[in-house]
Motif scaffolding. Structure first.
Motif, PDB file in Angstrom:
ATOM      1  N   ALA A 146     -50.442 -42.174  25.183  1.00 14.83           N
ATOM      2  CA  ALA A 146     -50.061 -42.666  26.191  1.00 14.83           C
ATOM      3  C   ALA A 146     -49.354 -43.976  26.143  1.00 14.83           C
ATOM      4  O   ALA A 146     -49.930 -44.640  25.337  1.00 14.83           O
ATOM      5  N   LEU A 147     -48.183 -44.225  26.632  1.00 12.76           N
ATOM      6  CA  LEU A 147     -47.475 -45.637  26.396  1.00 12.76           C
ATOM      7  C   LEU A 147     -47.439 -46.236  28.108  1.00 12.76           C
ATOM      8  O   LEU A 147     -46.904 -45.689  28.798  1.00 12.76           O
ATOM      9  N   TYR A 148     -48.180 -47.199  28.194  1.00 17.04           N
ATOM     10  CA  TYR A 148     -48.299 -47.778  29.425  1.00 17.04           C
ATOM     11  C   TYR A 148     -47.075 -48.944  29.647  1.00 17.04           C
ATOM     12  O   TYR A 148     -46.913 -49.721  28.797  1.00 17.04           O
ATOM     13  N   SER A 149     -46.797 -48.928  30.782  1.00 15.47           N
ATOM     14  CA  SER A 149     -46.074 -50.038  31.601  1.00 15.47           C
ATOM     15  C   SER A 149     -46.817 -51.474  31.565  1.00 15.47           C
ATOM     16  O   SER A 149     -47.999 -51.110  31.775  1.00 15.47           O
ATOM     17  N   ASN A 150     -46.277 -52.474  31.409  1.00 16.11           N
ATOM     18  CA  ASN A 150     -47.198 -53.843  31.866  1.00 16.11           C
ATOM     19  C   ASN A 150     -47.076 -54.079  33.343  1.00 16.11           C
ATOM     20  O   ASN A 150     -47.999 -54.890  33.806  1.00 16.11           O
ATOM     21  N   VAL A 203     -44.330 -36.739  29.892  1.00 16.49           N
ATOM     22  CA  VAL A 203     -45.016 -36.589  31.313  1.00 16.49           C
ATOM     23  C   VAL A 203     -45.063 -38.232  31.743  1.00 16.49           C
ATOM     24  O   VAL A 203     -45.744 -38.858  31.130  1.00 16.49           O
ATOM     25  N   VAL A 204     -43.978 -38.310  32.958  1.00 14.77           N
ATOM     26  CA  VAL A 204     -44.127 -39.839  33.552  1.00 14.77           C
ATOM     27  C   VAL A 204     -45.345 -39.580  34.747  1.00 14.77           C
ATOM     28  O   VAL A 204     -45.096 -39.005  35.511  1.00 14.77           O
ATOM     29  N   VAL A 205     -46.234 -40.641  34.715  1.00 16.92           N
ATOM     30  CA  VAL A 205     -47.277 -40.676  35.762  1.00 16.92           C
ATOM     31  C   VAL A 205     -47.357 -42.043  36.280  1.00 16.92           C
ATOM     32  O   VAL A 205     -47.141 -43.052  35.627  1.00 16.92           O
ATOM     33  N   ILE A 230     -47.710 -47.340  35.641  1.00 16.97           N
ATOM     34  CA  ILE A 230     -46.792 -46.462  35.205  1.00 16.97           C
ATOM     35  C   ILE A 230     -46.855 -46.049  33.608  1.00 16.97           C
ATOM     36  O   ILE A 230     -47.049 -47.064  33.067  1.00 16.97           O
ATOM     37  N   ALA A 231     -46.984 -44.953  33.220  1.00 17.54           N
ATOM     38  CA  ALA A 231     -47.016 -44.597  31.922  1.00 17.54           C
ATOM     39  C   ALA A 231     -46.362 -43.405  31.474  1.00 17.54           C
ATOM     40  O   ALA A 231     -45.931 -42.523  32.303  1.00 17.54           O
ATOM     41  N   VAL A 232     -45.998 -42.973  30.135  1.00 16.74           N
ATOM     42  CA  VAL A 232     -45.370 -41.886  29.607  1.00 16.74           C
ATOM     43  C   VAL A 232     -46.609 -41.216  28.590  1.00 16.74           C
ATOM     44  O   VAL A 232     -47.179 -41.961  27.769  1.00 16.74           O
ATOM     45  N   ILE A 233     -46.755 -40.066  28.880  1.00 21.77           N
ATOM     46  CA  ILE A 233     -47.731 -39.498  27.890  1.00 21.77           C
ATOM     47  C   ILE A 233     -46.697 -38.580  27.271  1.00 21.77           C
ATOM     48  O   ILE A 233     -46.111 -37.528  27.715  1.00 21.77           O
ATOM     49  N   ARG A 290     -41.432 -34.647  34.668  1.00 22.54           N
ATOM     50  CA  ARG A 290     -41.914 -33.979  33.548  1.00 22.54           C
ATOM     51  C   ARG A 290     -40.509 -33.463  32.673  1.00 22.54           C
ATOM     52  O   ARG A 290     -39.848 -33.053  33.389  1.00 22.54           O
ATOM     53  N   MET A 291     -40.504 -33.570  31.071  1.00 19.50           N
ATOM     54  CA  MET A 291     -39.402 -33.167  30.489  1.00 19.50           C
ATOM     55  C   MET A 291     -40.046 -32.441  29.166  1.00 19.50           C
ATOM     56  O   MET A 291     -40.581 -32.963  28.558  1.00 19.50           O
ATOM     57  N   GLY A 292     -39.555 -31.156  28.902  1.00 19.93           N
ATOM     58  CA  GLY A 292     -40.100 -30.634  27.775  1.00 19.93           C
ATOM     59  C   GLY A 292     -38.887 -30.195  27.106  1.00 19.93           C
ATOM     60  O   GLY A 292     -37.767 -29.694  27.646  1.00 19.93           O
ATOM     61  N   LEU A 293     -39.083 -30.317  25.579  1.00 24.39           N
ATOM     62  CA  LEU A 293     -37.832 -30.038  24.779  1.00 24.39           C
ATOM     63  C   LEU A 293     -38.441 -29.313  23.670  1.00 24.39           C
ATOM     64  O   LEU A 293     -39.314 -29.480  22.976  1.00 24.39           O
ATOM     65  N   PRO A 294     -37.888 -28.053  23.258  1.00 20.85           N
ATOM     66  CA  PRO A 294     -38.585 -27.014  22.234  1.00 20.85           C
ATOM     67  C   PRO A 294     -37.601 -27.655  21.154  1.00 20.85           C
ATOM     68  O   PRO A 294     -36.507 -28.075  20.921  1.00 20.85           O
ATOM     69  N   TYR A 295     -38.381 -27.617  19.910  1.00 19.88           N
ATOM     70  CA  TYR A 295     -37.611 -28.070  18.477  1.00 19.88           C
ATOM     71  C   TYR A 295     -37.924 -27.089  17.674  1.00 19.88           C
ATOM     72  O   TYR A 295     -38.885 -27.158  16.597  1.00 19.88           O
ATOM     73  N   PRO A 296     -37.048 -25.814  17.532  1.00 18.27           N
ATOM     74  CA  PRO A 296     -37.421 -24.825  16.789  1.00 18.27           C
ATOM     75  C   PRO A 296     -37.509 -24.933  15.316  1.00 18.27           C
ATOM     76  O   PRO A 296     -38.128 -24.331  14.334  1.00 18.27           O
TER      77      PRO A 296
END
Length: 83
Positions: free
Chosen positions: A76-80, A50-52, A5-8, A35-41
């Motif tokens: 990418a941030l990985y789960s152990n 994105v979680v995969v 499992i990872a978060v990109i 997946r979650m998207g956030l605009p930051y104007p």
């Protein structure tokens, strides 16, 4: 094959590359949990998480392809935990 499992994290600084980002995510959609998207104007950027659940080489490939797009930063941030 073992998956992880990872978060990109994706920072979009060039809106002209959004179509390419979405195309890559579509190509890897079988691995995407959410997946979650956030605009930051205020800073004129968009942030996408994105979680995969995928083999490590697939996660690395997706993150690398995203990061090579013009105006896109990706890490990418990985789960152990593997399965």
């Amino acid at each position: 094959m073992e998956t992880r499992i990872a978060v990109i994290g994706i920072i979009v600084e060039n809106k002209d590359s959004v179509e390419s980002v979405n195309e890559l995510l579509h190509q890897y959609s079988q691995y995407i949990i959410g997946r979650m998207g956030l605009p930051y104007p205020k800073k004129k950027v968009n942030i996408i998480s994105v979680v995969v659940d995928a083999p490590q080489d697939i996660i690395s490939a997706l993150s690398g392809k995203l990061g090579r797009l013009q105006g896109i930063n990706s890490k990418a941030l990985y789960s152990n935990i593997g399965s």
